[in-house]
Design an enzyme around this catalytic site. Structure first.
Site, PDB file in Angstrom:
ATOM      1  N   LYS A 122      -0.076 -12.338  22.737  1.00  0.00           N
ATOM      2  CA  LYS A 122       1.026 -12.699  22.129  1.00  0.00           C
ATOM      3  C   LYS A 122       2.241 -12.308  23.183  1.00  0.00           C
ATOM      4  O   LYS A 122       2.618 -11.061  23.506  1.00  0.00           O
ATOM      5  CB  LYS A 122       1.334 -12.411  21.003  1.00  0.00           C
ATOM      6  N   TYR A 141       0.370  -7.742  21.342  1.00  0.00           N
ATOM      7  CA  TYR A 141       1.761  -8.087  21.580  1.00  0.00           C
ATOM      8  C   TYR A 141       2.297  -7.541  22.516  1.00  0.00           C
ATOM      9  O   TYR A 141       2.715  -6.322  22.633  1.00  0.00           O
ATOM     10  CB  TYR A 141       2.424  -8.105  20.230  1.00  0.00           C
TER      11      TYR A 141
END
Length: 304
Positions: free
Chosen positions: A170, A144
């Site tokens: 992400k 992420y």
């Protein structure tokens, strides 16, 4: 043991919408496992490509190590292989490795690697951090990129070359230039996931940059609507996407943006609005005010 190899997991995640369920709490802020399981069973009536337990929408930042393990185990048991379950790995490198190993032991199918706690770091340090978590288990890892752990395109390419279990990126930044650079350099080696708050807002333009799916917090309380929105995005039906943005998402954003932290709180407010309360949020987050829940209930009524 996971049923998904990293390669299989990557293909699965890009095949549909991703579920990021809230974590249910009792009034005294304990984990409400019964409520959480009931919620997962309801969501399971709708098709998604993966479930991310104890993530951002799930207030993973507020959970203890043991609570995270309980949430992940409950999710793995409840979905019973119907969809892959990805667990969080959070904090500093040692803590993230411990969580990664616990997730593998719990039967999770993959990991969502959250930014390390508090400290800023250069790209070399972030590459080392991500690499050590990838090496700690055999699980597929989605990294992420946000906050104090924003990875540039060179770092993402280095990580993809070095770590065969890194399967996804992400994006929590929303920079068109950086996303274009990353996709141009790395291509389809990774699955790209939209991770900005209320990801529906950005889904259509990011699709053009290789971001084939996204994490939907709205799926928590409007699962059917969220699936229909995703289908419109994938069909590149601009008229339908913007109709739905105007009908619900933009007024929803107006409530969300009133107070820092409402990106999470408003999801539990949405569950209260549809008669499926998930309990309060944990401090330092604050719950929506009663009048805001009523406002949200009116919005939901428009699309129900």
């Amino acid at each position: 043991m996971t049923e998904y190899s990293p390669t299989d997991l990557a293909a699965q995640l890009k095949s549909g919408l991703l579920s990021f369920p809230v974590t249910h709490f009792t009034d005294d802020l304990g984990f409400d496992e019964g409520g959480y399981r009931k919620h997962l069973a309801w969501l399971a009536e709708h098709p998604v490509a993966g479930l991310f337990a104890a993530g951002g929408t799930g207030e993973g930042f507020s959970l203890t190590f043991d609570e995270t393990d309980r949430v992940v185990r409950a999710a793995v048991d409840e979905v019973a292989g119907a969809v892959p379950v990805l667990a969080p790995a959070t904090g500093g490198t040692a803590n993230a490795i411990a969580q990664a190993k616990a997730a593998e032991d719990a039967g999770a199918d993959g990991l969502l690697l959250m930014p390390p706690y508090l400290t800023e770091a250069g790209q070399d340090g972030l590459v080392e951090h991500v690499s050590r978590i990838c090496a700690a288990t055999g699980l597929g890892v989605v990294v992420y990129s946000r906050a104090n752990a924003v990875l540039n395109d060179v770092s993402v390419a280095t990580l993809a070359d070095r770590n065969p279990t890194l399967i996804g990126f992400k994006d929590g930044v929303g920079s068109i230039e950086q996303m274009t650079r990353t996709y141009a350099r790395v291509g389809d080696r990774l699955t790209y996931v939209g991770g900005l708050p209320t990801a529906e807002t950005f889904a259509l333009p990011l699709l053009q940059l290789g971001v084939s799916t996204y994490s939907s917090a709205l799926f928590n309380f409007l699962p059917g609507w969220a699936i229909e929105f995703y289908d419109a995005v994938r069909a590149q039906d601009r008229d339908e996407v913007y109709r739905r943005l105007n009908e619900f998402v933009i007024p929803y954003l107006d409530i969300r943006d009133r107070t820092p932290g409402y990106a999470v709180s408003i999801v539990k407010g949405g569950l209260a609005a549809v008669g499926r309360p998930a309990g309060p949020v944990r401090p330092p987050l604050t719950d929506l005010r009663a009048e805001e829940v009523a406002e949200l209930r009116d919005l939901v009524a428009r699309v129900s």
